[in-house]
Design an enzyme around this catalytic site. Sequence first.
Site, PDB file in Angstrom:
ATOM      1  N   ASP A  17     -10.191   7.113   4.011  1.00 35.41           N
ATOM      2  CA  ASP A  17      -8.857   7.574   4.430  1.00 35.41           C
ATOM      3  C   ASP A  17      -8.708   9.081   4.633  1.00 35.41           C
ATOM      4  OD1 ASP A  17      -8.532   4.888   3.965  1.00 35.41           O
ATOM      5  OD2 ASP A  17      -6.914   5.095   2.528  1.00 35.41           O
ATOM      6  N   ASP A  59      -5.985   3.785   6.517  1.00 38.74           N
ATOM      7  CA  ASP A  59      -4.722   3.066   6.514  1.00 38.74           C
ATOM      8  C   ASP A  59      -4.331   2.924   7.977  1.00 38.74           C
ATOM      9  OD1 ASP A  59      -4.414   2.821   3.782  1.00 38.74           O
ATOM     10  OD2 ASP A  59      -2.655   4.120   3.643  1.00 38.74           O
ATOM     11  N   HIS A  61      -1.196   1.212   9.324  1.00 39.55           N
ATOM     12  CA  HIS A  61       0.026   0.460   9.076  1.00 39.55           C
ATOM     13  C   HIS A  61       0.823   0.187  10.345  1.00 39.55           C
ATOM     14  CE1 HIS A  61      -0.653   1.061   4.879  1.00 39.55           C
ATOM     15  NE2 HIS A  61      -0.327   2.335   4.866  1.00 39.55           N
ATOM     16  N   HIS A  78       3.809   6.580   6.577  1.00 38.17           N
ATOM     17  CA  HIS A  78       2.549   7.303   6.781  1.00 38.17           C
ATOM     18  C   HIS A  78       1.548   6.413   7.517  1.00 38.17           C
ATOM     19  CE1 HIS A  78       1.740   4.904   3.191  1.00 38.17           C
ATOM     20  NE2 HIS A  78       0.459   5.024   3.493  1.00 38.17           N
ATOM     21  N   LYS A 103      -7.332  -0.939   7.261  1.00 34.64           N
ATOM     22  CA  LYS A 103      -6.772  -1.741   6.171  1.00 34.64           C
ATOM     23  C   LYS A 103      -5.254  -1.631   6.152  1.00 34.64           C
ATOM     24  CE  LYS A 103      -7.795   1.936   2.843  1.00 34.64           C
ATOM     25  NZ  LYS A 103      -6.456   2.361   2.510  1.00 34.64           N
ATOM     26  N   CYS A 142      -6.585   5.058  -3.158  1.00 41.46           N
ATOM     27  CA  CYS A 142      -7.509   4.275  -2.337  1.00 41.46           C
ATOM     28  C   CYS A 142      -8.982   4.486  -2.692  1.00 41.46           C
ATOM     29  CB  CYS A 142      -7.250   4.543  -0.866  1.00 41.46           C
ATOM     30  SG  CYS A 142      -5.615   3.944  -0.361  1.00 41.46           S
TER      31      CYS A 142
END
Length: 188
Positions: A17, A59, A61, A78, A103, A142
């Site tokens: 990340d 990430d 999202h 975020h 993810k 994470c």
Amino acid sequence: MTTQLDYRKQDALLVVDMQNDFCEGGALPVAGGKALVPGINTEIAAARAAGAPVVASRDWHPVDHASFEHRGGTWPVHCVQDTPGAAFHPDLDFTDDTIRVSKATAFDADAYSAFDGTGLGGYLRDRGIRRVVVCGLAMDVCVLATAKEARQEGFEVVLLAGLTAPVDPEARGRCIRELEAEGIEVRQ
């Protein structure tokens, strides 16, 4: 600063990340995030030179993700898919052969580990990987979850503690103790 590791073909470097939103100036910045980039680039070069794969988790999202505060989650908005904040830090030496793992892509479920719902464990095992070397952001979220799950997946795990930073600076010692208790090697 971490001493650069000696990599083998049975290793994978997993950069967790290292995204714009987690570096200074981002939506959810970790103090010292940008400063990790040169050391991580050194590890990327060493892994590549040894023929070890480089994996970059992120990430990724959707808009309105369950982890966002306005949806009752813990975090501010975020790393929304296809936004500048979700992009990897531009100074990272990722190339076309860097394996990118996304993810927390479902609206209704969060994922902290790069192994959570991604198939990464099976992918690495199929390629003969035995040891996973972990660095990136954030140590107490994470990175912690990824290192622990890598161990649960049966890999030897090395955390490059000098190439990670926690959201909560007070959490560094606790994270190291927790990881060592799981049988994870922590390199300063």
